[in-house]
Each structure stands twice: as C-alpha cells, then as structure tokens.
Design a protein around this motif. Structure first.
Motif, PDB file in Angstrom:
ATOM      1  N   ASP A   1       1.591   9.161  -4.603  1.00 23.98           N
ATOM      2  CA  ASP A   1       0.999  10.114  -4.561  1.00 23.98           C
ATOM      3  C   ASP A   1       2.149  11.833  -4.300  1.00 23.98           C
ATOM      4  O   ASP A   1       1.037  12.955  -4.209  1.00 23.98           O
ATOM      5  CB  ASP A   1      -0.161  10.398  -2.855  1.00 23.98           C
TER       6      ASP A   1
ATOM      7  N   LYS B   1       1.190   3.730  -3.467  1.00 23.74           N
ATOM      8  CA  LYS B   1       0.135   4.825  -3.471  1.00 23.74           C
ATOM      9  C   LYS B   1       0.799   5.955  -2.561  1.00 23.74           C
ATOM     10  O   LYS B   1       1.182   7.278  -3.450  1.00 23.74           O
ATOM     11  CB  LYS B   1      -0.940   4.108  -2.542  1.00 23.74           C
ATOM     12  N   GLU B   2       1.156   5.591  -1.670  1.00 28.29           N
ATOM     13  CA  GLU B   2       2.064   7.039  -0.670  1.00 28.29           C
ATOM     14  C   GLU B   2       2.961   7.318  -1.938  1.00 28.29           C
ATOM     15  O   GLU B   2       3.202   8.563  -2.335  1.00 28.29           O
ATOM     16  CB  GLU B   2       2.571   6.334   0.428  1.00 28.29           C
TER      17      GLU B   2
ATOM     18  N   PHE C   1      -4.294  -4.064  -9.180  1.00 29.95           N
ATOM     19  CA  PHE C   1      -3.705  -3.300  -7.841  1.00 29.95           C
ATOM     20  C   PHE C   1      -3.491  -2.121  -8.317  1.00 29.95           C
ATOM     21  O   PHE C   1      -3.035  -0.976  -7.476  1.00 29.95           O
ATOM     22  CB  PHE C   1      -2.980  -4.379  -6.762  1.00 29.95           C
TER      23      PHE C   1
ATOM     24  N   SER D   1      -5.645   0.169  -9.424  1.00 24.95           N
ATOM     25  CA  SER D   1      -6.356   1.145  -8.531  1.00 24.95           C
ATOM     26  C   SER D   1      -5.890   2.160  -8.013  1.00 24.95           C
ATOM     27  O   SER D   1      -6.353   3.783  -7.616  1.00 24.95           O
ATOM     28  CB  SER D   1      -6.582   0.093  -7.341  1.00 24.95           C
ATOM     29  N   ILE D   2      -3.978   2.039  -7.785  1.00 18.85           N
ATOM     30  CA  ILE D   2      -3.546   3.059  -7.697  1.00 18.85           C
ATOM     31  C   ILE D   2      -2.273   4.050  -7.860  1.00 18.85           C
ATOM     32  O   ILE D   2      -1.769   5.114  -8.053  1.00 18.85           O
ATOM     33  CB  ILE D   2      -1.938   2.034  -6.544  1.00 18.85           C
TER      34      ILE D   2
ATOM     35  N   ASN E   1       0.378  -1.440  -0.128  1.00 14.51           N
ATOM     36  CA  ASN E   1       0.094   0.160  -0.382  1.00 14.51           C
ATOM     37  C   ASN E   1       0.655   1.299   0.323  1.00 14.51           C
ATOM     38  O   ASN E   1       0.399   2.423  -0.294  1.00 14.51           O
ATOM     39  CB  ASN E   1      -1.027   0.458   1.649  1.00 14.51           C
TER      40      ASN E   1
END
Ligand code: B1M
Length: 216
Positions: free
Chosen positions: A165, A161-162, A189, A192-193, A158
């Motif tokens: 971003d 994604k950071e 996945f 999605s990110i 996860n």
C-alpha cells in the motif's frame, strides 16, 4: 563421496543440537570434498532447522535451543556464501530484500538472498524488522527491480500489505516488482495483498525473479 555424506549427517545433527563448531567443521570438510553448496543446504541444513522447529512445536525444546540451532546454521551458511557469489560486472538485476517489521527470523531470508547473489543478482539486504519506509527508500536509492519480503509469523505477514500500500502511495508500485515468501505465506495470500509473486523456497525465488524481469 560416501565419506562426505556420512559427515554431512553430522551436519544435520550439529544444527539440530545447536553445535556451531561442529557444523562449521563438517561444512568445511564437505566443501573440500567437492559437495555442492546447494546439496549441503537443501539436504542437511534446512532439514536440521525443520527438525528443531518440529521439536519446538511439540514442546520438546525451547527458544534458546532455536537460537543455538540458528547460530549453527548461520555459521555453516557463512562458509558456503562466498561459493555462491556472482560477479559485480554481470548483474542481471537488483533486489532489495528484508524480513518485515516485527519479525526477527532471518535464516530463510538470508538463504534466499545468497541464492540471488549466486545467480547473478545484486542484493541489498535490509536485515530484519524492516519498515515500509525502509523498503521504499532502499528501492528508490538503489533503483531496485524487485522488492522481496519475508515473514515467518502469521502476525507479521499482514505487514506485507502495508508495504505494498505504501508503495502505491509513493508512486513506485508500477516501477518495482514485489515478491513475498516465508513459511506462513501462500500463493493465495500473495494474490490477496497484490504482490506479483509468491515462492515457497530459495530456488523457486530465483527462477521467479528472473521471469519477472525477463532475464530468462
Ligand atoms: Co521462531 N517461530 N519465533 N524463532 N522459529 C517459527 C516461525 C514457528 C513456526 C515455530 C513453531 O511454533 N513451530 C513459530 C511461528 C508460529 C506462527 O506464527 N504461526 C515461531 C514463533 C512463535 C516464534 C516466537 C514468537 C517465539 C517466542 O518468542 N515465544 C519468536 C518471535 C520473534 C520475532 O520474530 N518477533 C520466535 C523467535 C525465533 C528465534 C529468534 C529463536 C529463531 C530465529 C533466529 C533467526 O532467524 N535468526 C526462531 C526459529 C529458528 C524458528 C524456526 C524453528 C525455524 C525458522 C527457520 O529458520 N527455518 C521456525 C519453525 C519452522 O519453520 N519449522 C519458527 C529454516 C529456513 C531455511 O526456512 O525461514 O521457512 P524458512 O525459509 C524458507 C522458505 O520459507 C522461503 O525460502 C526459505 C528457504 O527455502 N522463504 C522465502 C523465506 N523467506 C522468503 C522470502 C522470499 C521467498 C522465499 O522472497 C521472495
């Protein structure tokens, strides 16, 4: 060649048993007999790591066994790396690669990095436990074409994604492609990110990277 193949089964066994010296000497012999590095990696080394992983999952072996297998795999890979190196004057693109923050798995990531190098990319390998700040500053400093992130844990994937971003916030997202990979990562996945691409293995990663920068 039959001789080399027999020896290479020993490489699989050596990685599974975590025997560094044996893994290194069998790899040296196979190289001397002309077996292609890619065949040694795909058919024996990765299979050895998969086998130790399955034993770990079923409770037959423990973390120290994983570490010993990883050490044996790294030793064998070190012999093959120089054979997979590209030439500095003919780089087709520049890649920043790392395993994301919180994650210490680097065997697959290093394999992908070596394949990129062997196929003509310049690679800046940031190692493991890489923060978004490090990915971004390395991409900026090196004018990278692509950032590649690896994660082996469902808890650390996860963080990808950071990083994406943070790339958006820094204004760099439009200038650099993002590829992701690692055992728990999937195409869905990745989409999605907001990554540009997911690939399941090192060979596919090279093909995809060339496509992303229009080098094929
Ligand atoms: Co850990 N570990 N581990 N581990 N380990 C896994 C991942 C696990 C699946 C084992 C299991 O339970 N079956 C499990 C994760 C479960 C989950 O998240 N759902 C796990 C766990 C739980 C842990 C710890 C938490 C264990 C503990 O301490 N209790 C801990 C976490 C530490 C941390 O990271 N913070 C841990 C620690 C370790 C070691 C340090 C002991 C060691 C790593 C040593 C090292 O890397 N230097 C280790 C190992 C060796 C494994 C397994 C057995 C093998 C991983 C590996 O090297 N595979 C693994 C089980 C397994 O995968 N079967 C496991 C071989 C490698 C060639 O494949 O990395 O998948 P892989 O890379 C492939 C592709 O995924 C792809 O290409 C590569 C080559 O084809 N790819 C990319 C990878 N990155 C890419 C990036 C790209 C593209 C493609 O960019 C574009």
């Amino acid at each position: 060649m039959i001789n080399a193949m027999n020896n290479l089964n020993e490489l699989y066994e050596a990685i599974l048993a975590g025997k560094l010296e044996q893994a290194v000497s069998v790899t040296r012999e196979a190289v001397a007999e002309g077996v292609a590095p890619q065949e040694i990696i795909n058919e024996y080394m990765i299979k050895g790591m998969e086998a130790i992983g399955a034993r770990f999952e079923s409770g037959q072996v423990f973390v120290p066994n994983l570490l010993m297998s990883a050490r044996a795999m790294r030793g064998a890979l070190d012999i093959l790396k120089p054979l997979m190196q590209g030439k500095a004057d003919s780089y087709i693109g520049r890649i920043v690669i790392g395993t994301v923050k919180g994650d210490l798995h680097d065997i697959g990531k290093n394999l992908v990095a070596s394949m990129f190098e062997g196929c003509g990319f310049e690679v800046i390998n940031l190692g493991v436990d890489v923060s978004s700040d490090k990915f971004i500053s390395a991409a900026l400093e090196n004018k990278a074409d692509i950032i590649c992130m690896s994660a082996l844990l469902t808890t650390t994937m996860n963080y990808m994604k950071e990083v994406i971003d943070a790339l958006e916030t820094s204004g760099l997202r439009g200038k650099v492609k993002v590829m992701v990979g690692g055992a728990p990562v999937s195409d869905a996945f990745a989409r999605s990110i907001g990554a540009d691409a997911y690939t399941s293995n090192a060979n596919a990663a090279v093909i995809m990277a060339k496509k992303l920068i229009n080098a094929c």
